[in-house]
Design a protein around this motif. Structure first.
Motif, PDB file in Angstrom:
ATOM      1  N   LYS A  69      43.532  25.402 137.556  1.00  0.00           N
ATOM      2  CA  LYS A  69      42.777  26.694 138.119  1.00  0.00           C
ATOM      3  C   LYS A  69      41.925  26.368 139.139  1.00  0.00           C
ATOM      4  N   TYR A  70      40.973  25.516 138.862  1.00  0.00           N
ATOM      5  CA  TYR A  70      39.889  24.875 139.711  1.00  0.00           C
ATOM      6  C   TYR A  70      40.638  24.275 140.962  1.00  0.00           C
ATOM      7  N   ALA A  71      41.837  23.464 140.795  1.00  0.00           N
ATOM      8  CA  ALA A  71      42.153  22.673 141.823  1.00  0.00           C
ATOM      9  C   ALA A  71      42.819  23.737 142.916  1.00  0.00           C
ATOM     10  N   ARG A  72      43.476  24.802 142.387  1.00  0.00           N
ATOM     11  CA  ARG A  72      44.006  25.771 143.397  1.00  0.00           C
ATOM     12  C   ARG A  72      42.901  26.551 144.161  1.00  0.00           C
ATOM     13  N   ARG A  73      41.566  26.957 143.370  1.00  0.00           N
ATOM     14  CA  ARG A  73      40.686  27.424 144.037  1.00  0.00           C
ATOM     15  C   ARG A  73      40.212  26.631 145.145  1.00  0.00           C
ATOM     16  N   MET A  74      39.960  25.506 145.034  1.00  0.00           N
ATOM     17  CA  MET A  74      39.372  24.338 146.023  1.00  0.00           C
ATOM     18  C   MET A  74      40.367  24.252 146.972  1.00  0.00           C
ATOM     19  N   VAL A  75      41.568  24.184 146.842  1.00  0.00           N
ATOM     20  CA  VAL A  75      42.496  23.752 147.730  1.00  0.00           C
ATOM     21  C   VAL A  75      42.763  25.148 148.807  1.00  0.00           C
ATOM     22  N   GLU A  76      42.654  26.131 148.105  1.00  0.00           N
ATOM     23  CA  GLU A  76      42.619  27.530 148.972  1.00  0.00           C
ATOM     24  C   GLU A  76      41.656  27.679 149.657  1.00  0.00           C
ATOM     25  N   LEU A  77      40.302  27.311 149.166  1.00  0.00           N
ATOM     26  CA  LEU A  77      39.004  27.730 150.008  1.00  0.00           C
ATOM     27  C   LEU A  77      38.772  26.645 151.281  1.00  0.00           C
ATOM     28  N   ASN A  78      39.430  25.418 150.714  1.00  0.00           N
ATOM     29  CA  ASN A  78      39.374  24.379 152.104  1.00  0.00           C
ATOM     30  C   ASN A  78      40.268  24.806 153.122  1.00  0.00           C
ATOM     31  N   ASP A  79      41.408  25.327 152.625  1.00  0.00           N
ATOM     32  CA  ASP A  79      42.313  25.674 153.639  1.00  0.00           C
ATOM     33  C   ASP A  79      41.923  27.035 154.576  1.00  0.00           C
ATOM     34  N   GLU A  80      41.446  28.123 153.688  1.00  0.00           N
ATOM     35  CA  GLU A  80      40.765  29.107 154.429  1.00  0.00           C
ATOM     36  C   GLU A  80      39.588  28.687 155.432  1.00  0.00           C
ATOM     37  N   ILE A  81      38.801  27.714 155.047  1.00  0.00           N
ATOM     38  CA  ILE A  81      37.649  27.541 155.864  1.00  0.00           C
ATOM     39  C   ILE A  81      38.284  26.766 157.162  1.00  0.00           C
ATOM     40  N   TYR A  82      39.158  25.905 156.963  1.00  0.00           N
ATOM     41  CA  TYR A  82      39.768  25.243 158.258  1.00  0.00           C
ATOM     42  C   TYR A  82      40.399  26.117 159.058  1.00  0.00           C
ATOM     43  N   ALA A  83      41.201  27.154 158.495  1.00  0.00           N
ATOM     44  CA  ALA A  83      41.927  28.177 159.539  1.00  0.00           C
ATOM     45  C   ALA A  83      40.985  28.818 160.169  1.00  0.00           C
TER      46      ALA A  83
END
Length: 290
Positions: A69-83
């Motif tokens: 659950k933490y990995a999913r949140r971190m990857v999603e946040l990373n991708d959102e910032i980048y996008a």
């Protein structure tokens, strides 16, 4: 100070969702050994075993479940910032057409991913029957469509093959009556398939509900007044699968993808998301079958 690497977390997520390193490597466009090395690095950095490799497939350990659950949140946040900071050129509107009976579980995840990764692209969803969607696609009114078909049409990309099953009310008895009472929508593509098979086998049946409304079909089946054909795994929660072998087998349907060749810069990310999500479903079916 110790830091988690987003790339290794992304590989961990892919393995957890795909159920195996080989399949995850394909989704990530990496070699199997590269993914295995990333997972090993992640386990060593945490000092924990995240994957249980003792069975035929790969499953998560308790520590892996906790990390997921933490990995999913971190990857999603990373991708959102980048996008949001870099994807300023990705702007426009796409129309996606999907038959109502396969909207779940894939489409909400795809739409969420598109909104996160390409916030300037407006993705409009329309839901209809396969025949209507193909007509709209031919007229250029829809950019991408999914269909359910016995045989994929010209230009189709098959994504997943799913058994067509009979469903009725929970603990219902309508499937035991003869003639078998069946509820059909007038525009449902499964209707001619089921009727043809019933007639070919000489099975005693009658049309109990003939409606334009899917809600009418749902109410009738839920009330144990009839049964209806639905793709396996895509039935409403208040329906129950009739045991295979009790009624004539309906064969399989292909979930197919059709895409316009226009505006590939906008369309390709959507196609990639659809392929990946249906790939996960296909992987889960293969694991269940094994």
């Amino acid at each position: 100070m110790r830091n988690l690497d987003i790339t290794t977390l992304r590989s961990f997520l892919a393995v957890a969702e795909a159920g195996g390193v080989t399949r995850a490597a394909g989704f990530l466009n990496l070699t199997q050994s590269a993914v295995s090395m990333q997972l090993k690095r992640l386990e060593e950095s945490l000092g924990l075993a995240l994957l249980d490799r003792s069975g035929r497939g790969v499953s998560l350990t308790p520590a892996g479940e906790q990390l997921l659950k933490y990995a999913r949140r971190m990857v999603e946040l990373n991708d959102e910032i980048y996008a949001r900071l870099t994807a300023t050129d990705w702007e426009g509107e796409l129309v996606l057409g999907v038959p109502h009976d396969i909207v779940y579980p894939v489409i909400p995840r795809v739409m969420k991913k598109m909104q996160r990764d390409f916030p300037r692209v407006r993705l409009q969803l329309i839901s209809s029957y396969t025949a209507g969607l193909k007509e709209q696609f031919a007229r250029g009114e829809v950019d991408v469509i999914l269909t359910t078909e016995t045989e994929p049409g010209d230009g189709a990309e098959p994504l997943l093959e799913v058994p067509l099953r009979w469903y009725g009310a929970p603990t219902g008895t309508a499937w035991k009556t003869r003639p078998l009472r069946i509820a059909f929508s007038r525009r449902c593509g499964f209707r001619p398939v089921a009727i043809s098979l019933m007639e070919r086998e000489g099975f005693d049946w009658e049309l109990a509900v003939d409606s334009e409304s899917d809600r009418t079909i749902e109410v009738s089946v839920s009330a144990d007044l009839a049964v209806t054909p639905i793709l396996e795994g895509h039935a409403p929660a208040h329906f129950e699968l009739i045991p295979p072998g009790e009624l004539p087998e309906l064969g399989k349907q292909s979930i197919c993808l059709y895409a316009s060749s226009a505006r590939p810069q906008l369309i390709e990310p959507l196609l990639g998301a659809l392929r990946a999500e249906f790939g996960v479903l296909r992987g889960r079916r293969e694991i269940a079958a094994a």
